[in-house]
Design a protein around this motif. Structure first.
Motif, short mmCIF file in Angstrom:
data_model
loop_
_atom_site.label_atom_id
_atom_site.label_comp_id
_atom_site.label_asym_id
_atom_site.label_seq_id
_atom_site.Cartn_x
_atom_site.Cartn_y
_atom_site.Cartn_z
N GLY A 48 0.82 -1.21 0.00
CA GLY A 48 0.00 0.00 0.00
C GLY A 48 0.85 1.25 0.00
N LEU A 49 0.18 2.36 0.34
CA LEU A 49 0.86 3.66 0.29
C LEU A 49 0.79 4.34 1.65
CD1 LEU A 49 -0.94 5.00 -2.91
CD2 LEU A 49 1.23 3.80 -2.86
N THR A 50 1.83 5.07 1.98
CA THR A 50 1.78 5.91 3.18
C THR A 50 1.44 7.32 2.71
OG1 THR A 50 3.44 4.55 4.23
CG2 THR A 50 3.07 6.72 5.21
N ILE A 51 0.45 7.89 3.37
CA ILE A 51 -0.05 9.19 2.94
C ILE A 51 0.25 10.26 3.99
CG2 ILE A 51 -2.14 10.46 2.19
CD1 ILE A 51 -1.34 8.04 0.38
N ASP A 52 0.84 11.33 3.51
CA ASP A 52 1.10 12.50 4.36
C ASP A 52 -0.14 13.38 4.31
OD1 ASP A 52 1.95 14.77 5.58
OD2 ASP A 52 3.65 15.16 4.27
N ARG A 53 -0.79 13.56 5.46
CA ARG A 53 -2.06 14.32 5.48
C ARG A 53 -1.85 15.79 5.83
NH1 ARG A 53 -5.34 11.92 9.54
NH2 ARG A 53 -6.98 13.28 8.83
N GLY A 54 -0.63 16.18 6.00
CA GLY A 54 -0.39 17.61 6.26
C GLY A 54 0.04 17.88 7.69
N PHE A 55 0.24 19.15 7.95
CA PHE A 55 0.77 19.62 9.23
C PHE A 55 -0.08 19.18 10.42
CE2 PHE A 55 1.19 23.19 12.34
CZ PHE A 55 2.52 22.95 12.67
N MET A 56 0.55 18.58 11.40
CA MET A 56 -0.07 18.16 12.66
C MET A 56 -1.07 17.00 12.51
SD MET A 56 1.04 20.07 15.26
CE MET A 56 -0.16 20.42 16.52
N LYS A 57 -1.14 16.43 11.32
CA LYS A 57 -2.06 15.30 11.15
C LYS A 57 -1.24 14.03 10.97
CE LYS A 57 -5.81 17.87 8.96
NZ LYS A 57 -6.39 18.20 7.68
N PRO A 58 -1.64 12.94 11.62
CA PRO A 58 -0.84 11.72 11.48
C PRO A 58 -0.91 11.14 10.07
CG PRO A 58 -2.85 11.30 12.70
CD PRO A 58 -2.80 12.76 12.49
N ASN A 59 0.18 10.52 9.65
CA ASN A 59 0.18 9.85 8.34
C ASN A 59 -0.75 8.65 8.40
OD1 ASN A 59 2.13 11.65 7.60
ND2 ASN A 59 3.83 10.24 7.93
N ILE A 60 -1.26 8.25 7.24
CA ILE A 60 -2.09 7.04 7.23
C ILE A 60 -1.57 6.08 6.17
CG2 ILE A 60 -4.24 8.02 8.14
CD1 ILE A 60 -5.22 8.08 5.18
N PHE A 61 -1.88 4.80 6.41
CA PHE A 61 -1.51 3.77 5.44
C PHE A 61 -2.78 3.37 4.69
CE2 PHE A 61 -1.54 -0.76 4.45
CZ PHE A 61 -0.45 -0.84 3.61
N VAL A 62 -2.67 3.32 3.37
CA VAL A 62 -3.81 2.92 2.55
C VAL A 62 -3.43 1.65 1.79
CG1 VAL A 62 -5.31 3.59 0.63
CG2 VAL A 62 -4.62 5.29 2.30
N GLY A 63 -4.18 0.59 2.01
CA GLY A 63 -3.90 -0.70 1.37
C GLY A 63 -4.06 -0.62 -0.15
N ILE A 64 -3.29 -1.42 -0.85
CA ILE A 64 -3.29 -1.39 -2.32
C ILE A 64 -4.67 -1.79 -2.88
CG2 ILE A 64 -2.45 -3.77 -2.73
CD1 ILE A 64 -0.95 -0.80 -4.53
N ASP A 65 -5.40 -2.61 -2.12
CA ASP A 65 -6.72 -3.06 -2.59
C ASP A 65 -7.75 -1.93 -2.61
OD1 ASP A 65 -6.24 -3.24 0.20
OD2 ASP A 65 -8.18 -4.21 0.46
N LEU A 66 -7.45 -0.83 -1.95
CA LEU A 66 -8.39 0.30 -1.93
C LEU A 66 -8.16 1.27 -3.09
CD1 LEU A 66 -8.51 1.30 1.87
CD2 LEU A 66 -10.01 -0.25 0.64
N ILE A 67 -7.10 1.00 -3.85
CA ILE A 67 -6.77 1.94 -4.93
C ILE A 67 -7.47 1.56 -6.23
CG2 ILE A 67 -4.87 2.83 -6.36
CD1 ILE A 67 -3.25 2.58 -3.62
N LYS A 68 -8.23 2.53 -6.75
CA LYS A 68 -8.98 2.30 -7.98
C LYS A 68 -8.09 2.56 -9.19
CE LYS A 68 -13.02 4.32 -10.31
NZ LYS A 68 -13.93 5.48 -10.23
N ILE A 69 -7.39 3.68 -9.13
CA ILE A 69 -6.58 4.04 -10.30
C ILE A 69 -5.36 4.88 -9.90
CG2 ILE A 69 -7.88 6.16 -10.88
CD1 ILE A 69 -7.71 5.18 -13.81
#
Lengths: 170, 148
Positions: A48-69
């Motif tokens: 999956g991907l690690t997503i930077d959500r911006g200042f003061m927000k925790p990063n999140i992990f998004v599984g590859i199965d959730l990606i449409k395109i």
């Protein structure tokens, strides 16, 4: 042969096509920017991907199965994420602002929120069950007035907290 | 200050809502999104004909009373997501390519329906009209159902 090469090039993407791109949920809401690719070192599969959500927000992990395109300008998910409810405004039946959602608990089957914890003041929070939620989309509109909601919260505080605590986050 | 009541029908002011308080009240769409504030109220004789709201993006909009679900001094809740809210949204095609920003909504009449959107990609590019049939989803952005 040349055609095959071209089709392979078209299908293949590299990490450069993924990293730094905006991640949008299925409703087009910006989640954040892709900052890392997560790869299983044993199976060599992309997890999956690690997503930077911006200042003061925790990063999140998004599984590859959730990606449409993996798009040209952005990566689009095939679903919405529970974080879409975070900080969502909540209004009573008359449109009076009550507060913002801080925690939502979901039905494991439908993935719809069944209870929400709303920050209604500097130090106060209230828990609102699904039966009092009329509709929830970009904001939540309740079935009762603010006074009725607060009264119900006062009367059933213990039960609502217990019920809320028992529910899993997802 | 105490207010005297001169009315053959009313003995108190309960359940009444003053115009001054509605002007400036937030307008909440069907999706629960605060889309703007009431700036003016129109009447036909004794009945409200509609509200004018100042949109966060785009022009002022008159919302007819048939689209109003509820109103009071706290807010005006409407039954629709006004199509004019699409102005300013980013448009992506089905391949995730950014097409541009919605500049205008193509309409046939004054109801809350539309036939297409006019999208502008960059300063040098001309506006492109995208028909409604090519739109997949309208939420925070507009997703098309085909590649452009």
């Amino acid at each position: 042969m040349e055609e095959d090469d071209f089709s392979i090039k078209k299908k293949n993407i590299t990490s450069d096509d993924i990293l730094g791109k905006n991640l949008l949920d299925s409703e087009g809401k910006l989640i954040g920017v892709t900052m890392a690719l997560n790869i299983d070192s044993k199976t060599k599969n992309i997890l999956g991907l690690t997503i930077d959500r911006g200042f003061m927000k925790p990063n999140i992990f998004v599984g590859i199965d959730l990606i449409k395109i993996f798009g040209v300008d952005s990566i689009i998910l095939n679903t919405t994420l529970p974080i879409k409810y975070f900080n969502m405004p909540v209004y009573d039946i008359n449109g009076k602002f009550i507060g913002k959602i801080k925690i939502a608990k979901f039905d494991s089957k439908t993935k719809e929120p069944i209870m929400i914890k709303v920050k209604s003041g500097i130090l106060s929070s209230i828990i609102i069950p699904k039966k009092n939620i009329k509709r929830i989309d970009k904001g939540a509109i309740l079935r009762k007035t603010k006074q009725e909601i607060l009264l119900e919260w006062k009367e059933n505080k213990k039960e609502l907290i217990e019920e809320f605590m028992e529910l899993p986050l997802l | 200050m105490i207010m005297e009541i001169i009315s053959g029908k009313r003995t108190n002011m309960n359940g009444l809502c003053g115009l001054k308080k509605i002007v400036g009240a937030p307008v909440i769409s069907k999706d629960g999104d605060e889309i703007g504030k009431v700036v003016e109220i129109f009447f036909t004789e004794h009945k409200i004909a509609g509200f004018v709201l100042s949109h966060k993006k785009g022009p002022k909009v008159f919302i007819g009373e048939e689209y109003i679900e509820k109103f009071n001094e706290d807010a005006v809740i409407i039954k629709i997501n006004p199509i004019t809210s699409m102005i300013g949204l980013t448009v992506f095609d089905s391949a995730g390519k950014k097409i541009g920003i919605v500049k205008e909504v193509v309409r046939q009449n004054n109801s809350n329906s539309f036939t297409g959107i006019e999208v502008k990609g960059s300063v040098l590019r001309k506006k492109k009209t995208i028909p409604k049939s090519e739109i997949d989803e309208i939420k925070h952005t507009i997703m098309l159902n085909k590649e452009i």
